[in-house]
Structure formats: structure tokens, C-alpha cells
Write an enzyme that holds these catalytic residues in place. Sequence first.
Site, mmCIF file in Angstrom:
data_model
loop_
_atom_site.group_PDB
_atom_site.id
_atom_site.type_symbol
_atom_site.label_atom_id
_atom_site.label_comp_id
_atom_site.label_asym_id
_atom_site.label_seq_id
_atom_site.Cartn_x
_atom_site.Cartn_y
_atom_site.Cartn_z
ATOM 1 N N GLY A 8 0.825 -1.208 0.000
ATOM 2 C CA GLY A 8 0.000 0.000 0.000
ATOM 3 C C GLY A 8 0.853 1.248 0.000
ATOM 4 O O GLY A 8 0.544 2.240 0.666
ATOM 5 N N GLN A 12 -1.422 7.724 1.574
ATOM 6 C CA GLN A 12 -0.943 8.938 2.246
ATOM 7 C C GLN A 12 0.333 8.669 3.038
ATOM 8 O O GLN A 12 1.309 9.409 2.932
ATOM 9 C CB GLN A 12 -2.013 9.494 3.187
ATOM 10 C CG GLN A 12 -1.586 10.791 3.875
ATOM 11 C CD GLN A 12 -2.483 11.188 5.036
ATOM 12 O OE1 GLN A 12 -3.205 10.361 5.587
ATOM 13 N NE2 GLN A 12 -2.419 12.445 5.419
ATOM 14 N N ASP A 34 1.906 -1.428 -4.680
ATOM 15 C CA ASP A 34 0.559 -0.877 -4.627
ATOM 16 C C ASP A 34 -0.253 -1.536 -5.729
ATOM 17 O O ASP A 34 0.324 -2.034 -6.708
ATOM 18 C CB ASP A 34 0.566 0.644 -4.818
ATOM 19 C CG ASP A 34 -0.706 1.306 -4.305
ATOM 20 O OD1 ASP A 34 -0.724 1.675 -3.110
ATOM 21 O OD2 ASP A 34 -1.674 1.436 -5.064
ATOM 22 N N ARG A 36 -2.118 0.026 -7.704
ATOM 23 C CA ARG A 36 -2.008 0.924 -8.851
ATOM 24 C C ARG A 36 -0.555 0.957 -9.314
ATOM 25 O O ARG A 36 0.358 0.772 -8.528
ATOM 26 C CB ARG A 36 -2.449 2.336 -8.463
ATOM 27 C CG ARG A 36 -3.892 2.435 -8.008
ATOM 28 C CD ARG A 36 -4.132 3.749 -7.293
ATOM 29 N NE ARG A 36 -3.386 3.828 -6.049
ATOM 30 C CZ ARG A 36 -3.354 4.906 -5.266
ATOM 31 N NH1 ARG A 36 -3.998 6.000 -5.623
ATOM 32 N NH2 ARG A 36 -2.672 4.892 -4.136
ATOM 33 N N ASP A 52 -1.791 -6.648 -5.686
ATOM 34 C CA ASP A 52 -3.087 -6.664 -5.011
ATOM 35 C C ASP A 52 -2.866 -7.365 -3.679
ATOM 36 O O ASP A 52 -2.569 -8.559 -3.629
ATOM 37 C CB ASP A 52 -4.111 -7.424 -5.857
ATOM 38 C CG ASP A 52 -5.487 -7.480 -5.200
ATOM 39 O OD1 ASP A 52 -5.627 -7.056 -4.031
ATOM 40 O OD2 ASP A 52 -6.431 -8.000 -5.845
ATOM 41 N N TYR A 141 -14.189 1.041 10.123
ATOM 42 C CA TYR A 141 -12.757 1.312 10.166
ATOM 43 C C TYR A 141 -12.201 0.993 11.552
ATOM 44 O O TYR A 141 -11.184 0.306 11.697
ATOM 45 C CB TYR A 141 -12.507 2.777 9.805
ATOM 46 C CG TYR A 141 -11.078 3.246 9.928
ATOM 47 C CD1 TYR A 141 -10.114 2.859 9.004
ATOM 48 C CD2 TYR A 141 -10.695 4.109 10.960
ATOM 49 C CE1 TYR A 141 -8.799 3.307 9.106
ATOM 50 C CE2 TYR A 141 -9.392 4.561 11.064
ATOM 51 C CZ TYR A 141 -8.446 4.156 10.141
ATOM 52 O OH TYR A 141 -7.155 4.604 10.251
ATOM 53 N N LYS A 145 -9.582 -1.904 12.815
ATOM 54 C CA LYS A 145 -8.346 -1.581 13.535
ATOM 55 C C LYS A 145 -8.268 -2.332 14.863
ATOM 56 O O LYS A 145 -7.210 -2.861 15.231
ATOM 57 C CB LYS A 145 -8.234 -0.068 13.760
ATOM 58 C CG LYS A 145 -7.953 0.729 12.497
ATOM 59 C CD LYS A 145 -6.663 0.278 11.820
ATOM 60 C CE LYS A 145 -6.307 1.099 10.617
ATOM 61 N NZ LYS A 145 -5.113 0.577 9.909
ATOM 62 N N ILE A 171 -3.238 12.261 10.718
ATOM 63 C CA ILE A 171 -1.916 12.593 10.192
ATOM 64 C C ILE A 171 -2.019 13.791 9.246
ATOM 65 O O ILE A 171 -2.830 13.795 8.316
ATOM 66 C CB ILE A 171 -1.296 11.388 9.462
ATOM 67 C CG1 ILE A 171 -1.093 10.231 10.442
ATOM 68 C CG2 ILE A 171 0.029 11.779 8.818
ATOM 69 C CD1 ILE A 171 -0.545 8.972 9.801
#
Length: 316
Positions: A8, A12, A34, A36, A52, A141, A145, A171
Site C-alpha cells: 500500500g 498517504q 501498490d 495501482r 493486489d 474502520y 483496527k 496525520i
Amino acid sequence: MKKILIVGAGGQIGSELTVYLRGIYGAGNVVATDMRDCTATLGQDGPFEVLDALNAEALASIVSRYQIDAIFNLVALLSATGEKNPQLAWKINMGALNNSLEVARQYNCALFTPSSIGAFGPTSPKDKTPQDTVMQPTTIYGVCKYTGEMLGNYYHQRFGVDTRSVRFPGIISNVTLPGGGTTDYAVEIYYEAVKQGRFTCPVPADVYMDMIYMPDALRACVELMEADPAKLIHRNSFNIASMSFTPEIICAELKKRMPDFTMDYDVDPVKKAIAESWPNSLDDTCAREEWGWKPEWDLSRMTDDMLEHIRRKMNK
């Protein structure tokens, strides 16, 4: 850590962590991945692979091929985005984590997976939230976590996997724009201040949330992963803290430097509910005692740095 894999890396945190780790460990020793194709950015000075994270065989192949000894799993749909499609958030967030844990077990890798203040819920103590306390998150989310923290501890206790994690506050970065989190306003406000001199805030004026500047966040990742494991009582996951403020406080900080700056409100009910369910501030005593955590940035210093970098970026 000698050979590092970032899963990943286009997000960000990952886009900046890749550069940061390559500066410390050498570009050839940090493999960015990633789903992408980020070859044009992350593949310029070090290895990059399209991956992936839900494909466990492909993940294992990269770990084997590059002889990876530490994995940073940064894959996640963030809080506000996750609420739009909870099933997809669970599939992505937990799928990537499960695969990372299993591959770390099979190939004897250390594993870092960030947790979040979102792992807490409305029944957690709001101020100076302790390291160990009740955790009943109310977003998918947060559920992911919190579940991830438990799985990390399980894999460490059951299989001896060297799992480590921090609970990141919101962040703030001057490099990478956020991607669907509740704390995104604290990045967007700086960009809008420079571009337009005004900002419409989506969270209520009086809601405190913990925040951290990206340089401190990156440093925390490395310091925890390099910490002596014999000193770690906790592993998954450490509270870390740097600054806590409301929209009104950050607005006042901007107005010290930009007296004409104005802010109004168009409160997003989803973000409001999420923000109000999270802690106002975290107690990071355990991180300070067990691996020497200490933030270097406060709101005033960060504001000066954010404005300087954004103005330079925008030629203003």
C-alpha cells in the site's frame, strides 16, 4: 530491518514512508508495492511492484524473491470512506492484514500495521485515553483496527511473529493529500487558506481530536520497529500523541499568520458522529517508556512548516 516491503505504498503514509525508509536503509532495500502502477513515482529510485494485497500468493512471491525481513502493511479504507461501503472496507482492510500476517509467519518477517484513534469508541475515556481501556468502536474502520490489534497480538503469542503497531492520530502532511478520513479537515484547511483565504469546515467547532505531523509519524514507525523487543510490554498497539486541537484552535493559529483568513461550517453528520466518538487526547506514556517515543512537532511549528511548503508548491 534490512530488506523492507511496503504494502500500500501509494497511499498517504506509504508514499512518504517509502522515501523516508529508502533514505535510511538504501533505495534498493525498500520494495514499494501498490495495486495501482506507481512506477513513475515510487519506482524511480528503488524497486516497485504492482500488487493486489488480497492476493496472498503474489504477496508471498515478492517476499521470497526480495528476501524481505520486515513488512509494513499500510492498506486500509479510511473512516469516512469505509462508512460508505462497510463490506468493502472489511474485505480490503482485513484481507490485506490476514495475508500480511500469514506471509510474515511463513517467511519469518517482522510486521508493522498501523492502528488508529478510531479503534476507540464513545465509551472510552475521552481525555488522556489510556493505553489499556475499554474499546468499542462504532465505525467499520475502527472495528477493523481493533480486530487487527487483537490479531497482531494473537500471531505474536501463538506463532512468535514480531508484530508491532501504533495508534496513529490524524496525520497532517504537506506532501500527500488525505484520502477519506475524518481528520482530513486539518490538512485541507491549510491548502484552502493559501488558495482562497477561507475554509468551510465539515466537523464541529468544538470537537477535539489528536493529530500528528507526518515527520513525527514516519519517525515513530522506524523507532518502534528498531526498538529492543525485550523492552516491549505492549505491541499492538501503542498510543502515540503529539497535539490535540479543535477546528477553532487551528483556525486561530492560521489567523495569527493570515489575519484575513475566515472559516465557516457545513458539518458533515457522518464525520461529526465519528469525530465525537473518538478520544480528545491520548495518553502515550507506554510508548515513551517502552521505546522512547517523543514528538518533535507542535501546532505552531507545524503551521509555519505547512504554510511554507504549500506556498512553495503553489507558487504563492
